[in-house]
Write a protein that holds these residues in place. Structure first.
Motif: not given
Length: 423
Positions: A27-34, A36-38, A43-44
């Motif tokens: 879960x922490x790895x996923x939070x770190x990726x967040x 970075x702009x998703x 984006x629209x």
């Protein structure tokens, strides 16, 4: 529930907070990726830049296209033809306990028939004071009740007697559904006709070409049996006996006669095909027992399972499943990760209800090691779900019906699962 994590006991909520704060674990790895702009956030997206469908596009609502894999499935080699066959509820893909009618398993002996309400008739005859014939409109005028019950085919899990056969909870345990039925108590209709003193059984018969019929003891008929015309708030589906079916709570599905057309009060069981040559249980010594109506306590882990593998990697994991008993309410479910060596008590989503499915959860963590997942149900009578070895000591290998053994899924380090047998 608490788990041991890095040498100390911590709650699941605490683990999630700790993992996010420490930047450790899946879960922490996923939070770190967040960080970075998703693109899906910044984006629209097409669904936010135009108009959706109007309210009249789908007058009867259907599942969205992204859920089109959640469907009933048949096993081709199980029967010679689908006209007299069965398909399976996708229990691996559902949650909660209520089964949507469109997903609920179906079993036919001569195909699903189309019988209009205006053409429907229900005859009460035999040992009654006044033989009667009811129309559908007549039934709607009686006081009605609503009850949630499971319907399980006696052959559910039947292919597994000789060993692990089918790779999926849908196929091993999917001959079951759980719906809210609306109908008239059978005792109300019998009281209308007046049962004679010598009337000890009722024989119920369907309107399809197979004339499927079963004998029911009068005690059960006067207890909780329903003459049902709705399920989950709407009319029965064709494949579930529209416009009227019988509901026999806790007892094997073959007795839940569809397209119900006749109820005959008798002084003894009729000994029909479906209660003599079929729906009897072969024992180890070669003899067969009959009148095994009640469905014993049973459970199965639906996720993780062969059709619902672990795809999120290590870390928090919700183990989920279903439990039920034809003898009353489920009171407890235990889950084992090591093939029955040790057990943990699962959390029931809500208190068990009599003759209805119960959803259970085990909130745990997974470190990527293999598991031998099992569940073990207990009901209010004190009955404990047995292992397959325990059942075989009495029933042998040649039985078909009433297999309520403990099921094992081998969960591999890659998250995939396989049907295996360990006890």
């Amino acid at each position: 529930m608490s788990e041991t994590f890095k040498g100390k006991s911590t709650s699941r909520r605490g683990f999630l907070r700790g993992a996010a704060a420490a930047g450790a674990g899946a879960l922490a790895a996923g939070a770190a990726k967040a960080a970075t702009p998703d693109p899906l956030i910044v984006e629209p997206q097409p669904w936010a830049q135009g108009l959706g469908e109007g309210v009249d596009v789908t007058p009867y609502g259907l599942p969205i296209q992204f859920e089109n894999d959640v469907v009933r499935r048949n096993v081709d080699w199980l029967t010679a033809d689908t006209i007299s066959s069965i398909n399976f509820t996708p229990i691996h893909a559902l949650d909660g306990t209520i089964t949507p009618q469109g997903c609920a398993f179906e079993r036919h002996h001569s195909g699903a028939i189309e019988l209009a309400k205006d053409d429907y008739r229900l005859m009460i005859n035999g040992l009654v004071d006044t033989p009667l014939v009811f129309t559908y409109a007549d039934l709607e005028r009686f006081p009605r009740e609503n009850h949630v019950y499971f319907c399980e085919c006696a052959a559910n899990t039947g292919m597994e007697w000789a060993g692990a056969q089918l790779n999926g909870a849908q196929f091993t345990h999917g001959m079951i559904h759980n719906m809210e039925y609306t109908g008239v108590p059978l005792r109300t209709i019998l009281e209308e006709a007046g049962v004679k003193t010598e009337g000890k059984w009722v024989y119920v018969e369907g309107a399809d070409a197979s004339s499927n019929g079963r004998s029911i003891p009068m005690e059960k008929a006067l207890d909780d049996v329903l003459v049902a015309f709705k399920a989950n708030g709407e009319a029965l589906r064709k494949e579930h006996g529209y416009p009227v079916r019988l509901v026999v709570p806790g007892w094997e599905g073959n007795m839940w006669v569809k397209w119900l057309r006749r109820i005959e009060v008798t002084d003894a069981a009729v000994q029909s095909r479906e209660e003599t040559s079929k729906y009897t249980d072969t024992l180890e010594d070669g003899t067969s027992r009959k009148w095994t109506w009640e469905m014993d306590a049973k459970s199965v882990v639906t996720s993780p399972s062969p059709q619902a593998p672990i795809t999120h990697g290590t870390g928090p994991l919700v183990i989920s499943g279903l439990a039920w008993s034809g003898r009353g309410a489920i009171t407890r479910v235990d889950v084992s990760k090591d093939g029955g060596k040790t057990w943990e008590t699962a959390r029931l989503a809500k208190p068990g209800e009599r003759m209805a499915l119960t959803r259970f959860y085990l909130d745990t963590t997974w470190d990527g090691t293999e598991m031998l997942l099992q569940s073990r149900a207990m009901d209010e009578t004190g009955y404990v779900q047995p292992t397959k070895t325990q059942l075989r000591e009495v029933r042998g290998l040649n039985s078909i019906y009433h297999n309520n053994c403990i099921q094992t899924w081998w969960v591999k380090p890659n998250g995939e699962a396989e049907n295996v047998e360990v006890s």
